[in-house]
Design a protein around this motif. Structure first.
Motif, PDB file in Angstrom:
ATOM      1  N   UNK A 109       0.831  -1.202   0.000  1.00 19.44           N
ATOM      2  CA  UNK A 109       0.000   0.000   0.000  1.00 19.44           C
ATOM      3  C   UNK A 109       0.864   1.249   0.000  1.00 19.44           C
ATOM      4  N   UNK A 110       0.372   2.264  -0.681  1.00 21.83           N
ATOM      5  CA  UNK A 110       0.991   3.589  -0.689  1.00 21.83           C
ATOM      6  C   UNK A 110      -0.086   4.602  -0.303  1.00 21.83           C
ATOM      7  N   UNK A 111       0.240   5.477   0.628  1.00 20.46           N
ATOM      8  CA  UNK A 111      -0.663   6.559   1.024  1.00 20.46           C
ATOM      9  C   UNK A 111      -0.049   7.886   0.628  1.00 20.46           C
ATOM     10  N   UNK A 112      -0.799   8.702  -0.112  1.00 26.74           N
ATOM     11  CA  UNK A 112      -0.420  10.077  -0.434  1.00 26.74           C
ATOM     12  C   UNK A 112      -1.412  10.979   0.276  1.00 26.74           C
ATOM     13  N   UNK A 113      -0.929  11.773   1.226  1.00 26.73           N
ATOM     14  CA  UNK A 113      -1.809  12.492   2.155  1.00 26.73           C
ATOM     15  C   UNK A 113      -1.435  13.969   2.191  1.00 26.73           C
ATOM     16  N   UNK A 114      -2.418  14.818   1.883  1.00 28.16           N
ATOM     17  CA  UNK A 114      -2.226  16.270   1.888  1.00 28.16           C
ATOM     18  C   UNK A 114      -2.919  16.891   3.097  1.00 28.16           C
ATOM     19  N   UNK A 115      -2.161  17.683   3.853  1.00 32.20           N
ATOM     20  CA  UNK A 115      -2.696  18.424   4.996  1.00 32.20           C
ATOM     21  C   UNK A 115      -2.242  19.873   4.899  1.00 32.20           C
ATOM     22  N   UNK A 116      -2.909  20.743   5.636  1.00 32.20           N
ATOM     23  CA  UNK A 116      -2.512  22.153   5.598  1.00 32.20           C
ATOM     24  C   UNK A 116      -1.193  22.383   6.332  1.00 32.20           C
ATOM     25  N   UNK A 117      -1.113  21.882   7.568  1.00 27.73           N
ATOM     26  CA  UNK A 117       0.083  22.058   8.384  1.00 27.73           C
ATOM     27  C   UNK A 117       0.400  20.740   9.085  1.00 27.73           C
ATOM     28  N   UNK A 118       1.561  20.683   9.730  1.00 21.34           N
ATOM     29  CA  UNK A 118       1.964  19.485  10.473  1.00 21.34           C
ATOM     30  C   UNK A 118       0.966  19.165  11.567  1.00 21.34           C
ATOM     31  N   UNK A 119       0.440  20.197  12.224  1.00 26.52           N
ATOM     32  CA  UNK A 119      -0.513  19.987  13.314  1.00 26.52           C
ATOM     33  C   UNK A 119      -1.884  19.536  12.819  1.00 26.52           C
ATOM     34  N   UNK A 120      -2.127  19.632  11.525  1.00 25.80           N
ATOM     35  CA  UNK A 120      -3.409  19.210  10.959  1.00 25.80           C
ATOM     36  C   UNK A 120      -3.391  17.769  10.441  1.00 25.80           C
ATOM     37  N   UNK A 121      -2.279  17.075  10.600  1.00 28.36           N
ATOM     38  CA  UNK A 121      -2.181  15.695  10.121  1.00 28.36           C
ATOM     39  C   UNK A 121      -2.967  14.789  11.071  1.00 28.36           C
ATOM     40  N   UNK A 122      -4.067  14.252  10.601  1.00 32.72           N
ATOM     41  CA  UNK A 122      -4.900  13.366  11.410  1.00 32.72           C
ATOM     42  C   UNK A 122      -4.215  12.006  11.538  1.00 32.72           C
ATOM     43  N   UNK A 123      -4.268  11.419  12.731  1.00 29.02           N
ATOM     44  CA  UNK A 123      -3.632  10.127  13.032  1.00 29.02           C
ATOM     45  C   UNK A 123      -2.122  10.174  12.834  1.00 29.02           C
ATOM     46  N   UNK A 124      -1.511  11.297  13.099  1.00 28.69           N
ATOM     47  CA  UNK A 124      -0.100  11.498  12.756  1.00 28.69           C
ATOM     48  C   UNK A 124       0.815  10.441  13.385  1.00 28.69           C
ATOM     49  N   UNK A 125       0.679  10.215  14.677  1.00 26.72           N
ATOM     50  CA  UNK A 125       1.570   9.264  15.345  1.00 26.72           C
ATOM     51  C   UNK A 125       1.302   7.833  14.877  1.00 26.72           C
ATOM     52  N   UNK A 126       0.043   7.489  14.683  1.00 27.10           N
ATOM     53  CA  UNK A 126      -0.287   6.138  14.241  1.00 27.10           C
ATOM     54  C   UNK A 126       0.230   5.879  12.832  1.00 27.10           C
ATOM     55  N   UNK A 127       0.112   6.870  11.965  1.00 24.02           N
ATOM     56  CA  UNK A 127       0.635   6.705  10.612  1.00 24.02           C
ATOM     57  C   UNK A 127       2.146   6.494  10.624  1.00 24.02           C
ATOM     58  N   UNK A 128       2.839   7.235  11.469  1.00 21.16           N
ATOM     59  CA  UNK A 128       4.288   7.069  11.582  1.00 21.16           C
ATOM     60  C   UNK A 128       4.628   5.670  12.068  1.00 21.16           C
ATOM     61  N   UNK A 129       3.894   5.197  13.070  1.00 20.00           N
ATOM     62  CA  UNK A 129       4.153   3.865  13.616  1.00 20.00           C
ATOM     63  C   UNK A 129       3.859   2.780  12.579  1.00 20.00           C
ATOM     64  N   UNK A 130       2.772   2.939  11.833  1.00 22.42           N
ATOM     65  CA  UNK A 130       2.436   1.954  10.809  1.00 22.42           C
ATOM     66  C   UNK A 130       3.513   1.889   9.740  1.00 22.42           C
ATOM     67  N   UNK A 131       3.960   3.054   9.271  1.00 22.76           N
ATOM     68  CA  UNK A 131       4.969   3.092   8.211  1.00 22.76           C
ATOM     69  C   UNK A 131       6.313   2.565   8.700  1.00 22.76           C
TER      70      UNK A 131
END
Length: 245
Positions: free
Chosen positions: A143-165
């Motif tokens: 799987x590949x995820x391409x995810x656009x957010x406005x700012x770093x603080x607007x990244x939803x599930x940020x820590x979980x995405x990092x852990x998954x990757x």
């Protein structure tokens, strides 16, 4: 025609803050029905005078979890439902819902992969359900995820995405921040464009199953761009919602 799904009263058992404007609400359901990643629930609020407001929210939790669902909801300042969830609702409160609903924008393990997921803002929610369900099966499709957010603080599930990757060689996460980037940011710094889509498509290594969710302009541009890059239109599924990108 099948009978419409009945409304039921569920209980809020947990609230988790995801970003400044987004939180996840765990709803315990008296009548639980299996769902597929990508489906949603309708939520209905009724005022003392009888006025009703109804909205649909994607399920963020994987189908492999039984008995409750997570709805991740972005607060819309002038909305009729989301401010109630963010400003009024507390653990232990009850709310009226019906679902699961939807049969087009869904993924289940039998469909396989590889997967290419493209999200803008809160469009990440149903794609997170797909990633969480993917993580529960063996073997996991690439799987590949391409995810656009406005700012770093607007990244939803940020820590979980990092852990998954970090823990999964078969998952690549490509992020872009369109408004501002923190010091040391190594991702992209612009709206999703053809070059970014080409990068994500190359990382998928084979004609993937594509799921795109977010604001209309992002969805249309990504879908058209991927088709121009050679993805068969029949393998591209889209869903439009949410004001952020």
């Amino acid at each position: 025609m099948p009978e419409p799904l009945a409304w039921q009263i569920c209980t809020v058992t947990a609230i988790r803050v995801e970003t400044r404007e987004v939180s996840s609400f765990t709803l315990e359901l008296p009548t639980w029905r299996p769902h597929r990643a990508g489906q949603h629930y309708d939520v209905r609020l009724t005022a003392p005078d009888g006025y009703q407001a109804q909205r649909s929210y994607s399920i963020a939790s994987p189908p492999s979890r039984v008995g409750a669902v997570d709805l991740t909801i972005e607060k819309i300042a002038d909305g009729e439902v989301s401010p109630y969830f963010h400003d009024v609702l507390e653990v232990g409160d009850r709310v009226e819902v019906r679902g699961p609903i939807g049969g087009y924008f869904v993924w289940e393990p039998a469909l396989g992969g590889p997967l290419l997921l493209v999200a803008g803002g809160s469009g990440m929610v149903p794609l997170m359900a797909i990633l969480r369900e993917r993580a529960s099966v063996d073997p996991m499709p690439p799987a590949v995820l391409l995810y656009s957010s406005r700012t770093f603080d607007d990244v939803i599930y940020r820590d979980e995405l990092t852990a998954l990757a970090d823990g999964d060689a078969g998952l690549r996460v490509i992020q872009t921040l369109t408004r501002s980037q923190p010091p040391g940011w190594t991702g992209h710094d612009r709206r999703i464009d053809r070059a970014m889509l080409a990068e994500a498509l190359a990382a998928a290594e084979a004609p993937p199953l594509v799921y795109i969710c977010g604001p209309t302009l992002l969805v249309e541009a990504a879908a058209n761009g991927l088709v121009e890059l050679g993805v068969p239109p029949a393998q591209v599924r889209t869903e439009r919602f949410g004001p952020t990108s």
